[in-house]
Scaffold this motif. Sequence first.
Motif, short mmCIF file in Angstrom:
data_model
loop_
_atom_site.label_atom_id
_atom_site.label_comp_id
_atom_site.label_asym_id
_atom_site.label_seq_id
_atom_site.Cartn_x
_atom_site.Cartn_y
_atom_site.Cartn_z
N SER A 1 -17.46 -88.81 38.32
CA SER A 1 -17.58 -90.16 38.10
C SER A 1 -16.85 -90.80 36.96
O SER A 1 -16.01 -91.52 37.00
CB SER A 1 -19.15 -90.73 38.07
N VAL B 1 -13.25 -90.67 37.83
CA VAL B 1 -12.77 -91.80 38.87
C VAL B 1 -12.40 -92.93 37.78
O VAL B 1 -11.24 -93.52 38.09
CB VAL B 1 -13.77 -92.31 39.73
N ALA C 1 -10.67 -99.31 39.32
CA ALA C 1 -11.44 -99.14 40.58
C ALA C 1 -12.69 -99.89 40.24
O ALA C 1 -13.13 -100.01 39.21
CB ALA C 1 -11.71 -97.45 40.62
N VAL D 1 -16.10 -97.38 44.89
CA VAL D 1 -15.71 -95.99 45.25
C VAL D 1 -16.18 -95.46 46.73
O VAL D 1 -17.47 -95.39 46.69
CB VAL D 1 -16.09 -95.27 44.27
N LEU E 1 -21.91 -93.47 38.82
CA LEU E 1 -20.90 -94.27 39.19
C LEU E 1 -21.02 -95.43 38.41
O LEU E 1 -20.36 -96.21 37.77
CB LEU E 1 -20.50 -94.55 40.68
N LEU F 1 -19.16 -98.71 38.35
CA LEU F 1 -18.59 -98.58 39.59
C LEU F 1 -19.51 -98.63 40.71
O LEU F 1 -20.82 -98.12 40.42
CB LEU F 1 -17.85 -96.97 39.81
N ALA G 1 -13.20 -99.49 49.90
CA ALA G 1 -13.07 -98.77 48.89
C ALA G 1 -11.46 -98.91 48.24
O ALA G 1 -10.73 -99.04 49.00
CB ALA G 1 -13.19 -97.39 49.54
N SER H 1 -10.95 -96.77 45.95
CA SER H 1 -10.70 -95.16 45.34
C SER H 1 -11.61 -94.42 46.23
O SER H 1 -12.64 -94.87 46.92
CB SER H 1 -10.96 -95.17 43.97
N ILE I 1 -14.08 -90.50 46.41
CA ILE I 1 -14.54 -89.17 45.86
C ILE I 1 -14.49 -88.26 46.95
O ILE I 1 -15.47 -88.60 48.05
CB ILE I 1 -15.89 -89.52 45.08
#
Lengths: 241, 241
Positions: B108, B111, B118, B121, B139, B144, B189, B191, B193
């Motif tokens: 996290s 990111v 961002a 995510v 996040l 996020l 989104a 970005s 993960i």
Amino acid sequence: MRTIGVVGGMGPAAAADFYARVVAAHCVLRDQDHPPCIMYSATQVPDRTAFLLENGADPTPELVASVNLVEAAGADFIAIPCNSAHAFLASMRAAVSIPILDMIALVSAEVARVVPQARCVGVLAASGSVKVGLYDKPLKKHGLVPLYPDFEVQDEIMAAIKDVKAGGASEISDQRLIAAAKHLCDKGADSLIMGCTEVPLALAAEDSPVVAIDGNQTLVDTTLRLSLRQFDFEEILYAIR
Amino acid sequence: MRTIGVVGGMGPAAAADFYARVVAAHCVLRDQDHPPCIMYSATQVPDRTAFLLENGADPTPELVASVNLVEAAGADFIAIPCNSAHAFLASMRAAVSIPILDMIALVSAEVARVVPQARCVGVLAASGSVKVGLYDKPLKKHGLVPLYPDFEVQDEIMAAIKDVKAGGASEISDQRLIAAAKHLCDKGADSLIMGCTEVPLALAAEDSPVVAIDGNQTLVDTTLRLSLRQFDFEEILYAIR
């Protein structure tokens, strides 16, 4: 399943490759169908070649401590993906009560099995293994004679091994090993042993003029089959005593 | 150097990949310059997703036994290359006195570091991790918001993860994950993960329409730098408490 013990880190890339191959060789659906494995990447073990060739520190105490650690952690047997470390096999075996596979005996038997017409086996190994004749007796048991490279070619092999340890195979290390394989064949080898765990990380078996046994894979296959109880220790006494 | 502890085997290919990456990320000349590592590939741990989603066996006892084993063997800290296993992190931490890295917190933070712009995510993770919202709080700490796929796409992700566990990445698993990445981007989104250790074994980061953080690599990098004492535990308290 038997819990696999691995004493690796000699070098670490070979240990990583060893475990990746153990996993890849076993096609099952679930994590739980793979054998458990305790791997100790004992990178601090003093250089085996430096001890066998020169006045390097004796790796025996660290090797013994490493097999002790893996046994204490619960392994049912131990595989050591490092040929040179087998020069110290007797001391390690004396320190534990679980079997330690003899990679050298396994690979020698594999040559005889895969290349039944073989007589003269070229050995691509680290200079320490060559000096102590690690493969001599195990090959002789199968009526096989080891063939070693000329000094200057042995130096090229050792340079390639060091290259692999220092960041992985390169075009240079590949070419050095291909040339060494050809040299051994020119000298009369009818088969080859890739007798250092770094060698198959650089030399592809298909680049050898004759059948080249990948010792890493031999150890992987035996390790996996033992852990899956596809055979028992009694069936490979030659490789555990 | 600190001795690395790894509790892996969830799945075993991800554990092998993890250690191979730790070795590859450290360019040194000699085996002895690599950190020692004790890896327990604890394949017998019951399926995390089956427990989190359904009525599967509780993996906690085996996870606790595994971290205990690795601590007793001498590891200085533990990395666990399995996102879902982090749903049981508190129990594992309570059982040992060495730090266990929080991969979810690390990823996290990564990111936020790599994609400072961002906000939203996309999470490519196993269905159990999604159900318990494993990435939600970590996040949120970075401002996020996690974005999850629609149910039918989540099923496709889970199918891809099972494919990878059952013998490695294939064209089918690759395509499933590429489609899922695109779906998440279509939903908004900015970005991604790769929040299951099997995902980066099939999906190449460059096949994602937006920056996709490879959680395996984040854990590798932190593990290596900690072992090399490039930073201290105090500097990543958020990931060890």
